[in-house]
Design an enzyme around this catalytic site. Structure first.
Site, PDB file in Angstrom:
ATOM      1  N   ASP A  73       0.824  -1.200   0.000  1.00  0.00           N
ATOM      2  CA  ASP A  73       0.000   0.000   0.000  1.00  0.00           C
ATOM      3  C   ASP A  73       0.863   1.256   0.000  1.00  0.00           C
ATOM      4  O   ASP A  73       2.030   1.240   0.392  1.00  0.00           O
ATOM      5  CB  ASP A  73      -0.949   0.008   1.196  1.00  0.00           C
ATOM      6  CG  ASP A  73      -0.226   0.038   2.536  1.00  0.00           C
ATOM      7  OD1 ASP A  73       0.627  -0.838   2.757  1.00  0.00           O
ATOM      8  OD2 ASP A  73      -0.501   0.940   3.359  1.00  0.00           O
ATOM      9  N   GLU A 134      -0.216  -0.993   5.681  1.00  0.00           N
ATOM     10  CA  GLU A 134       0.838  -0.631   6.634  1.00  0.00           C
ATOM     11  C   GLU A 134       0.745   0.838   6.992  1.00  0.00           C
ATOM     12  O   GLU A 134       1.036   1.228   8.134  1.00  0.00           O
ATOM     13  CB  GLU A 134       2.204  -0.957   6.027  1.00  0.00           C
ATOM     14  CG  GLU A 134       3.391  -0.730   6.971  1.00  0.00           C
ATOM     15  CD  GLU A 134       3.956   0.688   6.940  1.00  0.00           C
ATOM     16  OE1 GLU A 134       4.770   1.025   7.818  1.00  0.00           O
ATOM     17  OE2 GLU A 134       3.575   1.483   6.043  1.00  0.00           O
TER      18      GLU A 134
END
Length: 377
Positions: A73, A134
């Protein structure tokens, strides 16, 4: 199959895998690449239903080996200052520009490139762990780590490829972030005696958090690898009220703490919540709700550990004591897996417009990985 890190980075950047959004396309791309290289791949859907982690293994999974870990991400790319499409990789003056180029698709792309040269006769396995979300508190990796005992023997260590300019990093602070909603009773500003001002309650909470921060600054505990060398607290958002002539009945504040190794972020959260409970105690019209927004533990790897010596040798640099940013490494360590940070790029490039990484640093990272592969045969 012999694609360069830059080739693969262009593919990865083209997926707008912004945190909190579905990531099926980028996971499928990584899965196809890893399986084509001979990995045993497991896709691990998260409870959200539209996001997944990925875990891949090369070599004998019943023996302890090493994990290369990264997140797929990225933060949003909606800031002013971009000079081109954030999700189209561009080259300029030896640098590769795009959202996630540094944090941390550059590392992932280099891993996916270098694995084409992985020897077939591994005595110890190599694993690749790719996580989601994350950027909003290391959300996805927790579910991956919960499944790890079913997927491989306990690893010897994990290399977290966050941008560290390929300097091994032993420590980072832990973090907890929370939301506090103070509630009172609305009323006309001409009769505040009949109401309870929630902003005033929130102001008391802000002062309590400030005072707790000051106590840590004065009394410690101290960890001088960090700047500042203490745990810290701050309020970052406060919002409440609808008009100057209305006593507000609700006010929200968001706060954050960064905890030095040895201090449990949850213990700081408990102190904050106890202070807030004391503020509303005995006030019939007041109440408070506390919510955890994000939390992860500190990383604290001994400099003399086998993993620290290995990665220092691979990188050609002595380990650095500490960094100010947080990573998934603390969660690996909390799960019983030694972890260290070492990845290409500078953290100063992360999350900014025209985020970039030097193409030469990807080549240096690839060489580091090839040296690791030689240790596994």
């Amino acid at each position: 199959m012999d694609l360069s890190p830059a080739d693969l980075l262009a593919r990865l950047v083209a997926f707008p895998s912004v945190c909190r959004r579905p990531n099926g396309e980028i996971v499928a791309f990584a899965k196809d690449r890893l399986e084509a290289l001979g990995a045993a791949v497991t896709v691990l859907p998260g409870p959200e239903g539209d996001r997944a982690n990925l875990f891949a293994s090369f070599g004998p999974r019943d023996r302890p080996g090493y994990v290369l870990s990264g997140h797929l991400d990225v933060v949003p790319a909606d800031q002013d200052g971009w000079t081109g499409d954030p999700f189209t990789l561009r080259r300029r003056d030896g640098r590769l520009i795009g959202r996630g180029a540094c944090d941390m698709k550059g590392f992932v792309a280099t891993v996916l490139s270098a694995l084409a040269a992985l020897p077939a006769d591994l005595e110890r396995p190599l694993h690749v762990a790719l996580s989601y979300d994350e950027e909003i508190g290391c959300v996805g990796v927790r579910h991956l780590l919960a499944r790890l005992p079913d997927l491989c023997a306990p690893p010897l260590g994990a290399i977290i490829g966050e941008p560290s300019e390929l300097r091994p990093v032993l420590r980072h602070k832990g973090k907890v972030a929370g939301k506090i909603t103070l509630r009172g009773r609305a009323g006309h500003s001409s009769r505040p005696d009949l109401a309870e001002n929630a902003i005033h309650l929130a102001a008391e909470a802000v002062l309590a958090i400030r005072d707790l921060h000051a106590r840590f600054a004065a009394d410690g505990p101290f960890h001088h690898d960090f700047a500042p060398p203490v745990s810290t607290l701050q309020v970052g958002i406060i919002a409440g009220g609808s008009g100057v002539n209305i006593v507000p009945d609700a006010c929200r504040l968001d706060w954050e703490a960064r905890a030095v190794p040895g201090v449990d972020p949850a213990a700081i959260e408990a102190q904050v919540e106890a202070a807030v409970a004391g503020i509303v105690a005995g006030r019939d019209l007041a109440s408070a709700e506390c919510e955890t927004l994000a939390a992860y533990p500190a990383l604290d790897l001994p400099g003399g550990s086998d993993l620290a010596r290995l990665v220092a040798d691979l990188a050609g640099h002595a380990p650095e004591g500490a960094v100010s940013y947080g990573t998934e490494a603390g969660l690996f360590q909390a799960a019983g897996i030694p972890a260290i940070i070492c990845g290409p790029g500078s953290i100063a490039e992360a999350h900014r417009p025209d985020e970039s990484i030097a193409e030469a640093e990807l080549a240096e990272c690839r060489a580091l990985l090839l040296r690791l592969f030689d240790r596994l045969t």
